[in-house]
Design an enzyme around this catalytic site. Structure first.
Site, PDB file in Angstrom:
ATOM      1  N   TYR A 149       0.834  -1.206   0.000  1.00 13.23           N
ATOM      2  CA  TYR A 149       0.000   0.000   0.000  1.00 13.23           C
ATOM      3  C   TYR A 149       0.866   1.253   0.000  1.00 13.23           C
ATOM      4  O   TYR A 149       2.087   1.179   0.208  1.00 13.23           O
ATOM      5  CB  TYR A 149      -0.956   0.012   1.197  1.00 13.23           C
ATOM      6  CG  TYR A 149      -0.308   0.331   2.532  1.00 13.23           C
ATOM      7  CD1 TYR A 149       0.526  -0.589   3.172  1.00 13.23           C
ATOM      8  CD2 TYR A 149      -0.512   1.566   3.153  1.00 13.23           C
ATOM      9  CE1 TYR A 149       1.119  -0.284   4.389  1.00 13.23           C
ATOM     10  CE2 TYR A 149       0.075   1.868   4.369  1.00 13.23           C
ATOM     11  CZ  TYR A 149       0.883   0.940   4.987  1.00 13.23           C
ATOM     12  OH  TYR A 149       1.482   1.240   6.187  1.00 13.23           O
ATOM     13  N   ARG A 188       8.279   4.036  -4.717  1.00 12.29           N
ATOM     14  CA  ARG A 188       8.304   3.044  -3.636  1.00 12.29           C
ATOM     15  C   ARG A 188       7.258   1.962  -3.882  1.00 12.29           C
ATOM     16  O   ARG A 188       7.506   0.775  -3.600  1.00 12.29           O
ATOM     17  CB  ARG A 188       8.073   3.727  -2.280  1.00 12.29           C
ATOM     18  CG  ARG A 188       8.227   2.760  -1.109  1.00 12.29           C
ATOM     19  CD  ARG A 188       8.182   3.453   0.236  1.00 12.29           C
ATOM     20  NE  ARG A 188       6.896   4.073   0.483  1.00 12.29           N
ATOM     21  CZ  ARG A 188       6.611   4.831   1.534  1.00 12.29           C
ATOM     22  NH1 ARG A 188       7.544   5.084   2.437  1.00 12.29           N
ATOM     23  NH2 ARG A 188       5.415   5.352   1.702  1.00 12.29           N
ATOM     24  N   ARG A 192      -7.766 -20.271  -2.372  1.00 11.17           N
ATOM     25  CA  ARG A 192      -6.818 -20.141  -1.263  1.00 11.17           C
ATOM     26  C   ARG A 192      -5.729 -21.203  -1.301  1.00 11.17           C
ATOM     27  O   ARG A 192      -5.999 -22.401  -1.239  1.00 11.17           O
ATOM     28  CB  ARG A 192      -7.567 -20.204   0.077  1.00 11.17           C
ATOM     29  CG  ARG A 192      -6.672 -19.791   1.246  1.00 11.17           C
ATOM     30  CD  ARG A 192      -7.432 -19.744   2.565  1.00 11.17           C
ATOM     31  NE  ARG A 192      -6.555 -19.199   3.606  1.00 11.17           N
ATOM     32  CZ  ARG A 192      -5.619 -19.900   4.224  1.00 11.17           C
ATOM     33  NH1 ARG A 192      -5.450 -21.174   3.930  1.00 11.17           N
ATOM     34  NH2 ARG A 192      -4.844 -19.333   5.135  1.00 11.17           N
ATOM     35  N   LYS A 209       6.531  -2.005   1.850  1.00 11.58           N
ATOM     36  CA  LYS A 209       5.353  -1.408   2.485  1.00 11.58           C
ATOM     37  C   LYS A 209       4.158  -2.357   2.347  1.00 11.58           C
ATOM     38  O   LYS A 209       3.204  -2.114   1.604  1.00 11.58           O
ATOM     39  CB  LYS A 209       5.047  -0.030   1.877  1.00 11.58           C
ATOM     40  CG  LYS A 209       4.147   0.820   2.766  1.00 11.58           C
ATOM     41  CD  LYS A 209       4.195   2.269   2.399  1.00 11.58           C
ATOM     42  CE  LYS A 209       3.126   3.088   3.079  1.00 11.58           C
ATOM     43  NZ  LYS A 209       3.260   3.208   4.535  1.00 11.58           N
ATOM     44  N   GLU A 242      12.013   2.193  14.221  1.00 10.78           N
ATOM     45  CA  GLU A 242      11.139   3.259  13.721  1.00 10.78           C
ATOM     46  C   GLU A 242       9.829   3.198  14.492  1.00 10.78           C
ATOM     47  O   GLU A 242       9.619   2.308  15.315  1.00 10.78           O
ATOM     48  CB  GLU A 242      10.885   3.068  12.220  1.00 10.78           C
ATOM     49  CG  GLU A 242      10.207   1.748  11.894  1.00 10.78           C
ATOM     50  CD  GLU A 242       9.986   1.520  10.397  1.00 10.78           C
ATOM     51  OE1 GLU A 242       9.868   2.508   9.657  1.00 10.78           O
ATOM     52  OE2 GLU A 242       9.921   0.339   9.987  1.00 10.78           O
ATOM     53  N   LEU A 302      11.042   0.964   7.108  1.00 14.07           N
ATOM     54  CA  LEU A 302      10.455   1.467   5.865  1.00 14.07           C
ATOM     55  C   LEU A 302      11.117   2.816   5.576  1.00 14.07           C
ATOM     56  O   LEU A 302      11.148   3.685   6.457  1.00 14.07           O
ATOM     57  CB  LEU A 302       8.946   1.667   6.029  1.00 14.07           C
ATOM     58  CG  LEU A 302       8.283   2.162   4.747  1.00 14.07           C
ATOM     59  CD1 LEU A 302       8.146   1.032   3.739  1.00 14.07           C
ATOM     60  CD2 LEU A 302       6.940   2.787   5.030  1.00 14.07           C
TER      61      LEU A 302
HETATM   62  C1  LIG Z   1       6.432   1.496   9.607  1.00 14.96           C
HETATM   63  C2  LIG Z   1       6.444   2.843   8.961  1.00 14.96           C
HETATM   64  N1  LIG Z   1       7.588   3.541   8.954  1.00 14.96           N
HETATM   65  C3  LIG Z   1       7.655   4.763   8.390  1.00 14.96           C
HETATM   66  C4  LIG Z   1       6.534   5.356   7.814  1.00 14.96           C
HETATM   67  C5  LIG Z   1       6.652   6.712   7.203  1.00 14.96           C
HETATM   68  O1  LIG Z   1       6.586   6.634   5.810  1.00 14.96           O
HETATM   69  P1  LIG Z   1       6.087   7.863   4.937  1.00 14.96           P
HETATM   70  O2  LIG Z   1       6.937   9.028   5.334  1.00 14.96           O
HETATM   71  O3  LIG Z   1       6.296   7.450   3.542  1.00 14.96           O
HETATM   72  O4  LIG Z   1       4.645   8.077   5.286  1.00 14.96           O
HETATM   73  C6  LIG Z   1       5.330   4.645   7.791  1.00 14.96           C
HETATM   74  C7  LIG Z   1       4.141   5.234   7.173  1.00 14.96           C
HETATM   75  O5  LIG Z   1       3.109   4.640   7.099  1.00 14.96           O
HETATM   76  C8  LIG Z   1       5.281   3.363   8.369  1.00 14.96           C
HETATM   77  O6  LIG Z   1       4.151   2.639   8.373  1.00 14.96           O
END
Ligand SMILES: Cc1ncc(COP(=O)(O)O)c(C=O)c1O
Length: 296
Positions: free
Chosen positions: A33, A52, A100, A148, A181, A206
């Site tokens: 997503y 991304r 499935r 993501k 993070e 991420l």
């Molecule tokens: C785990 C994680 N880290 C970092 C981010 C920040 O990413 P972005 O700046 O692209 O929103 C997100 C955003 O959803 C996230 O889910």
């Protein structure tokens, strides 16, 4: 005015939008997503979000469901139809519908594409002026956090733990005691000597689009930065801290667990970064070349 969603080629009423029960996103979290911020009707960092998205898809062998230009046109069309002045666009692509079975279907099925929008007002939010509390939570995710993926259960658990502790965000901590993070944001500190620090973009995190834009702003503004791991203790003793994402921008952090950061108010460097980031969003937010879109 009715709120519309985009589902597999059709704009439908949001409340009536549905996908098949054997969609692999529903069955296996087999999808990815993106969340894109909309400011003044324009998507912030549209190009990097699409980059991304393409990377996430290719890492898990889901083909692009349509060309990049067509995808971008659908995104813009949904924003237009829903008259979103400020808010966000959510876009999800899954491997598609198939009986499935854990293994990827061969031949591949047709990916499912869903998009929704939500209106939101970003300006003047107290979290920006007052800062927020974060709590630390164990990072219990897998080893490809750079993708993501819609598989967000560990993030949901961490965010719920944080919310129950009265915190805005949970900062996840790896087995070595280093912050990776947030559950939906990237974590930042500013050291006593004024250096901006955030974890390097490896498979452990991420690589936030906001993160990348902030690093670029820091470079442009001559703010020294380092991409490296930091411990919870270092964060608690930092001069400033903040957490970044498409929807939280660069939200100042004034408390980590029981430790007050600095004087308990948003710090000067965090505030400067937030202001520069906001200015970037409201100004020339780097939309992709319209010429490309027109030639799709
Ligand atoms: C785990 C994680 N880290 C970092 C981010 C920040 O990413 P972005 O700046 O692209 O929103 C997100 C955003 O959803 C996230 O889910």
């Amino acid at each position: 005015m009715p709120r519309l969603a985009y589902v597999n080629g059709r704009y439908v009423q949001h409340g009536a939008a549905a996908v098949h029960i054997e969609d692999r996103g529903y069955q296996f979290s087999d999808g990815i997503y993106e969340v894109v911020t909309i400011v003044n009707r324009r998507m912030v960092d549209e190009g990097p979000h699409l980059d991304r998205l393409e990377r996430s898809l290719s890492e898990i062998e889901i083909p692009m469901p349509m060309t990049r230009n067509v995808l971008r046109m659908v995104m813009r069309e949904l924003v237009r139809r829903n008259s979103v002045e400020n808010g966000l666009l959510y876009m999800q692509i899954t491997r598609g519908v198939s009986p499935r079975d854990h293994k990827f279907p061969d031949p591949p099925c047709t990916p499912s594409v869903v998009m929704t929008t939500r209106k939101a007002n970003f300006a003047g939010h107290s979290k920006f002026s007052d800062g927020v509390k974060v709590v630390t939570v164990p990072d219990i995710r897998w080893q490809r956090c750079d993708i993501k993926t819609i598989s967000l259960l560990p993030n949901c658990i961490g965010k719920t733990t944080a919310a129950r502790a009265g915190a805005y965000e949970g900062w996840q901590v790896d087995a070595d005691g280093h912050v990776t993070e947030g559950t939906s944001s990237n974590a930042w500190i500013i050291t006593k000597d004024g250096k901006l620090v955030t974890r390097a973009a490896t498979h452990d995190i991420l690589n936030g689009i906001t993160r990348m834009t902030i690093l670029r702003i820091a470079k442009e503004e001559g703010i020294e930065f380092e991409e490296r791991a930091f411990t919870v203790e270092e964060a608690q003793n930092a001069r400033e801290a903040f957490t970044s994402s498409a929807t939280s921008f660069a939200t100042p952090v004034v408390q980590i667990d029981d430790a007050i950061i600095g004087n308990g108010h948003p710090g000067t460097i965090s505030t400067r970064i937030l202001e520069s980031y906001m200015a970037y969003c409201t100004g020339d937010a780097a939309p992709e070349d319209d010429h490309d879109a027109a030639s799709a």
